[in-house]
Design a protein around this motif. Structure first.
Motif, PDB file in Angstrom:
ATOM      1  N   GLU A  74      -5.224  33.315  64.824  1.00 24.87           N
ATOM      2  CA  GLU A  74      -6.160  33.237  63.700  1.00 24.87           C
ATOM      3  C   GLU A  74      -7.061  32.027  63.914  1.00 24.87           C
ATOM      4  O   GLU A  74      -6.662  31.049  64.535  1.00 24.87           O
ATOM      5  CB  GLU A  74      -5.411  33.070  62.376  1.00 24.87           C
ATOM      6  N   PRO A  75      -8.270  32.091  63.351  1.00 22.04           N
ATOM      7  CA  PRO A  75      -9.149  30.922  63.479  1.00 22.04           C
ATOM      8  C   PRO A  75      -8.652  29.771  62.616  1.00 22.04           C
ATOM      9  O   PRO A  75      -7.920  29.970  61.644  1.00 22.04           O
ATOM     10  CB  PRO A  75     -10.503  31.442  62.973  1.00 22.04           C
ATOM     11  N   ASN A  78     -12.085  30.312  58.684  1.00 21.15           N
ATOM     12  CA  ASN A  78     -12.810  31.580  58.637  1.00 21.15           C
ATOM     13  C   ASN A  78     -13.954  31.395  57.649  1.00 21.15           C
ATOM     14  O   ASN A  78     -13.739  31.274  56.452  1.00 21.15           O
ATOM     15  CB  ASN A  78     -11.886  32.714  58.199  1.00 21.15           C
ATOM     16  N   TRP A  79     -15.165  31.354  58.178  1.00 22.40           N
ATOM     17  CA  TRP A  79     -16.348  31.149  57.359  1.00 22.40           C
ATOM     18  C   TRP A  79     -17.171  32.436  57.321  1.00 22.40           C
ATOM     19  O   TRP A  79     -17.823  32.784  58.289  1.00 22.40           O
ATOM     20  CB  TRP A  79     -17.168  29.990  57.915  1.00 22.40           C
ATOM     21  N   ASN A  80     -17.059  33.188  56.243  1.00 21.28           N
ATOM     22  CA  ASN A  80     -17.809  34.442  56.075  1.00 21.28           C
ATOM     23  C   ASN A  80     -17.654  35.382  57.273  1.00 21.28           C
ATOM     24  O   ASN A  80     -18.625  35.984  57.718  1.00 21.28           O
ATOM     25  CB  ASN A  80     -19.294  34.165  55.827  1.00 21.28           C
ATOM     26  N   GLY A  81     -16.456  35.457  57.811  1.00 21.25           N
ATOM     27  CA  GLY A  81     -16.207  36.321  58.956  1.00 21.25           C
ATOM     28  C   GLY A  81     -16.450  35.667  60.302  1.00 21.25           C
ATOM     29  O   GLY A  81     -16.222  36.284  61.338  1.00 21.25           O
ATOM     30  N   ALA A  83     -15.265  33.113  62.987  1.00 22.74           N
ATOM     31  CA  ALA A  83     -14.035  32.419  63.369  1.00 22.74           C
ATOM     32  C   ALA A  83     -14.387  31.077  64.004  1.00 22.74           C
ATOM     33  O   ALA A  83     -15.007  31.027  65.066  1.00 22.74           O
ATOM     34  CB  ALA A  83     -13.226  33.274  64.336  1.00 22.74           C
ATOM     35  N   GLU A  85     -13.088  27.562  65.623  1.00 20.83           N
ATOM     36  CA  GLU A  85     -12.018  26.832  66.296  1.00 20.83           C
ATOM     37  C   GLU A  85     -12.403  25.360  66.229  1.00 20.83           C
ATOM     38  O   GLU A  85     -13.376  24.942  66.857  1.00 20.83           O
ATOM     39  CB  GLU A  85     -11.887  27.290  67.747  1.00 20.83           C
ATOM     40  N   ASP A 106     -14.587  33.063  69.411  1.00 16.34           N
ATOM     41  CA  ASP A 106     -14.699  32.051  68.360  1.00 16.34           C
ATOM     42  C   ASP A 106     -15.864  31.098  68.631  1.00 16.34           C
ATOM     43  O   ASP A 106     -16.352  30.990  69.754  1.00 16.34           O
ATOM     44  CB  ASP A 106     -13.416  31.222  68.257  1.00 16.34           C
ATOM     45  N   ARG A 163     -21.833  38.197  62.898  1.00 19.24           N
ATOM     46  CA  ARG A 163     -20.456  38.419  62.463  1.00 19.24           C
ATOM     47  C   ARG A 163     -20.347  38.678  60.965  1.00 19.24           C
ATOM     48  O   ARG A 163     -19.306  38.986  60.465  1.00 19.24           O
ATOM     49  CB  ARG A 163     -19.609  37.203  62.830  1.00 19.24           C
TER      50      ARG A 163
END
Length: 164
Positions: A74-75, A78-81, A83, A85, A106, A163
């Motif tokens: 998982e990232p 998660n910002w509005n879809g 990802a 890192e 990512d 994204r």
């Protein structure tokens, strides 16, 4: 560069999450003892969480919860879809360091500083950071800050909009 300052409550969450991460990750052979003792390792994880919190705050991610036991599945944020890192270093002129297990899809974000004050330095797609020009003799990929895009440009970039 963007400065983000954590509150005392944020620092407590970061430290608690750092403790949870190290309590579970301590046997991870990837680290080969390079984090020092248990207490130093908790601080390393807590600083990473603090950096993630800073990035989440910058991007106004209201429901951010630090992850534990997700490894690279998982990232960090998660910002509005999108990802994200997040990579943190205490070194003001430090490099963004990418490893083979970072996901190519990512966006990597470099944060420098230590709690409670973090500086979001810039971003680069992980897939771009894994190019041979950034390969390090020490392993992984080291991207200097001059090779990062300013964090302010991510919102308007095709990487963000493709994204959403």
């Amino acid at each position: 560069m963007i400065m983000v300052r954590l509150s005392r409550e944020d620092e407590i969450i970061a430290h608690t999450s750092g403790l949870a991460r190290e309590s579970r990750y301590g046997s991870n052979p990837k680290f080969n003892g390079n984090k020092g003792n248990f207490h130093n390792a908790v601080v390393i994880h807590a600083e990473a969480v603090g950096a993630e919190m800073a990035v989440a705050r910058y991007f106004e991610v209201e429901d951010f919860v630090p992850t534990v036991n997700t490894f690279k599945n998982e990232p960090d944020v998660n910002w509005n879809g999108v990802a994200l890192e997040v990579k943190q270093t205490s070194h003001k002129r430090g490099h963004l360091i990418i490893t083979e297990d970072d996901r190519d899809t990512d966006i990597a974000v470099l944060v420098v500083g230590e709690s409670p004050t973090y500086y979001i330095m810039g971003w680069i797609p992980v897939g771009v950071a894994k190019r041979p020009r950034f390969a390090s003799a020490q392993g992984g990929y080291w991207v200097s800050q001059i090779n990062l895009q300013p964090i302010e440009t991510l919102r308007k970039s095709s990487h963000a909009h493709s994204r959403i």
